[in-house]
Design an enzyme around this catalytic site. Structure first.
Site, PDB file in Angstrom:
ATOM      1  N   HIS B  57       0.831  -1.215   0.000  1.00  0.00           N
ATOM      2  CA  HIS B  57       0.000   0.000   0.000  1.00  0.00           C
ATOM      3  C   HIS B  57       0.862   1.260   0.000  1.00  0.00           C
ATOM      4  O   HIS B  57       0.406   2.325   0.400  1.00  0.00           O
ATOM      5  CB  HIS B  57      -0.919   0.010   1.214  1.00  0.00           C
ATOM      6  CG  HIS B  57      -1.702  -1.232   1.387  1.00  0.00           C
ATOM      7  ND1 HIS B  57      -2.569  -1.688   0.415  1.00  0.00           N
ATOM      8  CD2 HIS B  57      -1.736  -2.159   2.379  1.00  0.00           C
ATOM      9  CE1 HIS B  57      -3.111  -2.825   0.826  1.00  0.00           C
ATOM     10  NE2 HIS B  57      -2.614  -3.136   1.999  1.00  0.00           N
ATOM     11  N   HIS B 219      -7.141  -4.173  -0.734  1.00  0.00           N
ATOM     12  CA  HIS B 219      -6.494  -5.426  -1.112  1.00  0.00           C
ATOM     13  C   HIS B 219      -7.162  -5.987  -2.350  1.00  0.00           C
ATOM     14  O   HIS B 219      -6.950  -7.136  -2.715  1.00  0.00           O
ATOM     15  CB  HIS B 219      -6.595  -6.457   0.007  1.00  0.00           C
ATOM     16  CG  HIS B 219      -6.116  -5.928   1.314  1.00  0.00           C
ATOM     17  ND1 HIS B 219      -6.956  -5.345   2.226  1.00  0.00           N
ATOM     18  CD2 HIS B 219      -4.878  -5.849   1.830  1.00  0.00           C
ATOM     19  CE1 HIS B 219      -6.236  -4.941   3.272  1.00  0.00           C
ATOM     20  NE2 HIS B 219      -4.983  -5.231   3.049  1.00  0.00           N
TER      21      HIS B 219
END
Lengths: 210, 333
Positions: B57, B219
């Site tokens: 991320h 995700h």
């Protein structure tokens, strides 16, 4: 006849082999409804357990289970690490200092593992999680243990059979916990990877105990 | 899978090595367990602000370690939360008598591992509190799911609590402020393509060439629905409507608007979308007072974007404007 610490170590090595064999399958199951890391994470954890056991096998079954617990908690991460780690930790507490696991002790350990997973993950039956494999496994173990010629291997075999059926039942469920819950109805038709890995682990333990 | 990597198992460790040399003036990277900590940690008499979670991320969270933001970030494997001992190591490395605040995104793995770590820290007489951010409006009913996910709001939460800790606020005050931010921030995301986790080797989900996943998580977990790709005006309107109607944000509200790229959406599209979002908010009488535009909480190479709105008051605006010096956010110094 009971199961010694070496027996538990053999079961864990067998579990590691099964996890490695099914790594891709677990990744695929998780990819369908989660993010695809379940096979990789479990494989990392059980590989670490096997290498920890190469250094030394602790002297009691409880201590071996505790080693598995701490290794899973410190190597796996994700949700699987704390959940499986808690299962082994609670089981190890029940096993205490006993030199061998007999049928009543095995039942205590299985029940404690289930309670631990439910306390940590807050999942109940029907949420489409590993609990859907564990609940029927514990019930089947209790039934098998009540039989006249109950053995550790027999009880584990019954638990593994029930876990298989329990895992299959998640195909028809709407997940309410974990990543899969975000899919809602769209997850129906998919086997829960956690329930599948629970069934695989119990089968590996049962085969090792034969 | 085409990626600039060596062994998929080494991606996070090798990336952290690069982060360490690129930003040696700001942070240090420790091995085993992997940690990113401020170069000057532990900073005495200051509440430590710590976050972490799966890697993939970036720049979250390691890119936000530094003066005015995080004291430590705990990176897990790609898309997998770090383990409790790693979180505990971050606490030990950064936390003094003032205590620590753990910022946890609402994902089952993160919550379980950080919860365990907080228990371990408490056993060492450290005052460690946790807050769980759950700003994703795509997840409707927490009774039937693991609850709303922590997404774009995390970046704003880390900036604001980090600023409060830097100016010397107590742990009680920093924690209360964090809960206030969590109450006033909402986000939603959309995906045009799926990311590929290095050790998995194939895209995380299948999306047709003309489809988008509306309400995606960071995700690549699915969200509300799958819809046909539409022009930016319609798509951004859909995002704005979902976020504004949730809190809800009212005419006259002052807000921070954060337009985030999920990784592969280029700035040309991101600014295009941001412009539309500002216009739509203005039409609703919502006053955009602060902005952040760019890739700040990504999902590997996923194409897509998210919109985050934070309702501002004078205190939050002041803390947002406060100096920050990290690899990914820096101003005022």
């Amino acid at each position: 006849m009971g199961c010694t610490s070496e027996g538990v170590a053999v079961a864990l090595r067998a579990a590691a082999e099964v996890v490695a064999e099914h790594r891709t399958e677990l990744i695929e199951l998780d990819r369908a409804i989660g993010d695809g890391d379940h096979g990789e994470n479990l494989s990392r954890g059980f590989t670490a357990i096997v290498s920890a056991l190469e250094t030394e096998v602790p002297s009691t079954p409880g201590a071996v289970a505790k080693l598995a617990a701490t290794t899973l908690i410190s190597k796996v991460g994700g949700a699987a690490g704390p959940l499986y780690g808690t299962a082994f930790l609670r089981a190890s507490t029940k096993l205490g200092d006993a030199a061998e696991i007999d049928v009543p002790l095995l039942l205590d350990a299985l029940r404690a593992a289930l309670e631990g997973v439910q306390a940590r993950g807050k999942a109940v039956g029907g949420d489409a999680t590993m609990v859907d494999a564990l609940i029927p496994a514990v019930s089947a173990a209790e039934e098998a243990a009540a039989g006249a010629d109950a053995s550790v291997a027999g009880v584990l075999a019954a638990a593994a059979d029930a876990a298989d059926r329990g895992a299959e039942s998640t195909v028809d469920l709407v997940p309410r916990k974990g990543r899969a819950s975000y899919l809602g109805e769209r997850a129906v038709g998919h086997l829960d990877p956690g329930a599948r890995s629970t069934a695989l682990l119990l089968r590996a333990f049962a085969e090792a105990a034969r | 899978m085409k990626k600039i990597i060596n062994d998929p198992a080494d991606v996070v460790a090798e990336s952290l090595r690069g982060l360490a040399v690129a930003h040696a003036d700001i942070l240090r990277v420790r091995d085993d367990p992997a940690l990113v900590v401020r170069a000057d940690a532990p900073v005495s008499r200051k509440v430590a602000v710590i976050s972490g979670g799966g890697s993939g991320h970036e720049p979250l969270h390691g890119g936000f370690v530094g003066r005015g933001m995080l004291d430590a970030a705990v990176p897990g494997p790609v898309f997998t939360s770090p383990t409790p001992d790693a979180v505990q190591a971050a606490v030990t490395a950064t936390t003094g008598p003032a205590g620590a605040l753990l910022i946890v995104k609402n994902y089952t793995g993160d919550v379980l591992n950080f919860e365990t770590a907080a228990e371990l820290a408490a056993a060492e007489d450290l005052d460690v509190r946790s807050v769980v951010i759950d700003d994703d409006v795509a997840v409707k009913d927490s009774t039937f799911t693991a609850g709303r996910r922590g997404v774009g709001g995390t970046v704003l939460l880390e900036k604001i609590t980090g600023a409060a800790a830097e100016r010397g606020d107590s742990l009680d005050a920093v924690e209360a402020l964090a809960r206030k931010v969590i109450g006033q921030v909402r986000s939603i995301g959309v995906a045009l393509t799926a990311p590929t986790v290095p050790h998995v080797g194939e895209p995380s989900f299948d999306l047709g060439p003309d489809e988008v996943e509306f309400g995606i998580g960071i995700h690549g977990e699915p969200g509300r629905e799958r819809i046909p790709l539409e022009p930016a005006d319609a798509l951004v309107a859909r995002l704005v409507e979902a976020v504004v109607s949730d809190l809800p944000y009212e005419p006259g509200d002052k807000v921070l608007l954060f337009t985030n790229s999920m990784g592969a959406t280029p700035l040309v599209e991101l600014y295009l979308a941001h412009g539309i979002a500002e216009r739509l908010l203005a039409e609703r009488g919502i006053v955009v007072e602060r902005r952040l535009v760019g890739p700040y909480i990504t999902s590997l190479e996923m194409q897509g974007m998210s919109l985050t709105l934070l309702k501002l008051d004078d205190e939050l605006t002041e803390l947002w404007d406060a100096p920050v010096w990290t690899p990914a956010l820096r101003w005022g110094i």
